[in-house]
Design an enzyme around this catalytic site. Structure first.
Site, PDB file in Angstrom:
ATOM      1  N   ARG A   1      27.793  33.819  46.198  1.00  0.00           N
ATOM      2  CA  ARG A   1      27.427  35.223  46.411  1.00  0.00           C
ATOM      3  C   ARG A   1      27.352  35.867  45.037  1.00  0.00           C
ATOM      4  O   ARG A   1      28.377  36.072  44.380  1.00  0.00           O
ATOM      5  CB  ARG A   1      28.480  35.900  47.297  1.00  0.00           C
ATOM      6  N   GLY A   2      26.147  36.182  44.606  1.00  0.00           N
ATOM      7  CA  GLY A   2      25.911  36.670  43.257  1.00  0.00           C
ATOM      8  C   GLY A   2      26.810  37.797  42.779  1.00  0.00           C
ATOM      9  O   GLY A   2      27.445  37.667  41.730  1.00  0.00           O
ATOM     10  N   PRO A   3      26.892  38.908  43.504  1.00  0.00           N
ATOM     11  CA  PRO A   3      27.716  40.020  43.005  1.00  0.00           C
ATOM     12  C   PRO A   3      29.197  39.664  42.826  1.00  0.00           C
ATOM     13  O   PRO A   3      29.879  40.278  42.010  1.00  0.00           O
ATOM     14  CB  PRO A   3      27.554  41.095  44.081  1.00  0.00           C
ATOM     15  N   ASP A   4      29.686  38.684  43.572  1.00  0.00           N
ATOM     16  CA  ASP A   4      31.103  38.301  43.472  1.00  0.00           C
ATOM     17  C   ASP A   4      31.398  37.413  42.273  1.00  0.00           C
ATOM     18  O   ASP A   4      32.439  37.560  41.631  1.00  0.00           O
ATOM     19  CB  ASP A   4      31.555  37.544  44.730  1.00  0.00           C
ATOM     20  N   THR A   5      30.523  36.456  41.988  1.00  0.00           N
ATOM     21  CA  THR A   5      30.889  35.428  41.008  1.00  0.00           C
ATOM     22  C   THR A   5      29.830  35.113  39.959  1.00  0.00           C
ATOM     23  O   THR A   5      30.110  34.347  39.039  1.00  0.00           O
ATOM     24  CB  THR A   5      31.240  34.098  41.719  1.00  0.00           C
ATOM     25  N   ARG A   6      28.644  35.678  40.066  1.00  0.00           N
ATOM     26  CA  ARG A   6      27.555  35.290  39.162  1.00  0.00           C
ATOM     27  C   ARG A   6      27.912  35.458  37.685  1.00  0.00           C
ATOM     28  O   ARG A   6      27.651  34.576  36.868  1.00  0.00           O
ATOM     29  CB  ARG A   6      26.290  36.093  39.453  1.00  0.00           C
TER      30      ARG A   6
ATOM     31  N   GLY B   1      15.724  39.189  52.846  1.00  0.00           N
ATOM     32  CA  GLY B   1      14.878  38.987  54.006  1.00  0.00           C
ATOM     33  C   GLY B   1      13.990  37.755  53.956  1.00  0.00           C
ATOM     34  O   GLY B   1      13.222  37.524  54.880  1.00  0.00           O
TER      35      GLY B   1
ATOM     36  N   GLU C   1      21.941  28.704  53.429  1.00  0.00           N
ATOM     37  CA  GLU C   1      22.050  27.581  52.497  1.00  0.00           C
ATOM     38  C   GLU C   1      23.187  26.654  52.907  1.00  0.00           C
ATOM     39  O   GLU C   1      23.032  25.437  52.900  1.00  0.00           O
ATOM     40  CB  GLU C   1      22.294  28.085  51.068  1.00  0.00           C
TER      41      GLU C   1
END
Length: 172
Positions: A33-38, A65, A99
């Site tokens: 999840r990008g905002p959490d760990t990117r 989407g 995914e």
């Protein structure tokens, strides 16, 4: 999208070959999840693996989407190891869940495809839907996705959370 390519891989991919193991184009597919760990854990993991010569697929584009397919589906199919990085907001992303479900499907078809979960500031109990964290996130998807798809995601989450992985709770 960031990918580790070397001249041997590019040449063998162009001629229909691939990695020595399974013909995999990538050694590792990172699911997160990008905002959490990117910008922290995932970025460090990517650069560490890449620096060690491991071919890593890291999709860093934001997709709202879109359906799973194309290059992303190809990357999942053509990776040897899957590394889902479970975090607090992971289950709020339908894309992460799609995914994950596809990775589980691929690993069922081939015993040589391996899922290696990382629990980043979450507990496997959260991912197994035994707490409100992931259960509530899945409930929020119910108005936009079919019950069959939600059930598929729940099965994938509980199955992968049962795999022994790395726990990074309260360390990030």
């Amino acid at each position: 999208m960031k990918r580790k390519w070397d001249s041997d891989t590019a040449t063998s991919s162009a001629t229909g070959g691939g990695s020595e193991s399974l013909g995999a184009e990538f050694d590792v597919f990172l699911n997160f999840r990008g905002p959490d760990t990117r910008l922290n854990f995932t970025d460090l993991l990517y650069h560490s693996l890449d620096g060690a010569g491991i071919r890593v697929f890291l999709d860093d584009e934001i997709r709202k989407g879109e359906k799973i397919g194309g290059e992303l589906l190809h990357a999942i199919n053509d990776s040897r190891f899957y590394v889902p990085i479970f975090s607090k907001n992971y289950a709020s992303s339908a894309w992460c869940l799609r995914e994950l479900a596809h990775m589980v499907e691929c690993s069922r078809r081939s015993t040589e495809k391996v899922i290696l979960p990382i629990f980043f500031d979450v507990d496997p109990y959260d991912v197994k839907l035994r707490t409100e964290l992931y259960a509530d996130a899945l409930k929020k998807h119910e108005d936009r996705f079919s019950s069959d798809e939600i059930q598929l995601w729940k099965k994938a989450l509980t199955e992968v959370a049962s795999i022994k992985g790395w726990h990074c709770k309260d360390r990030g």
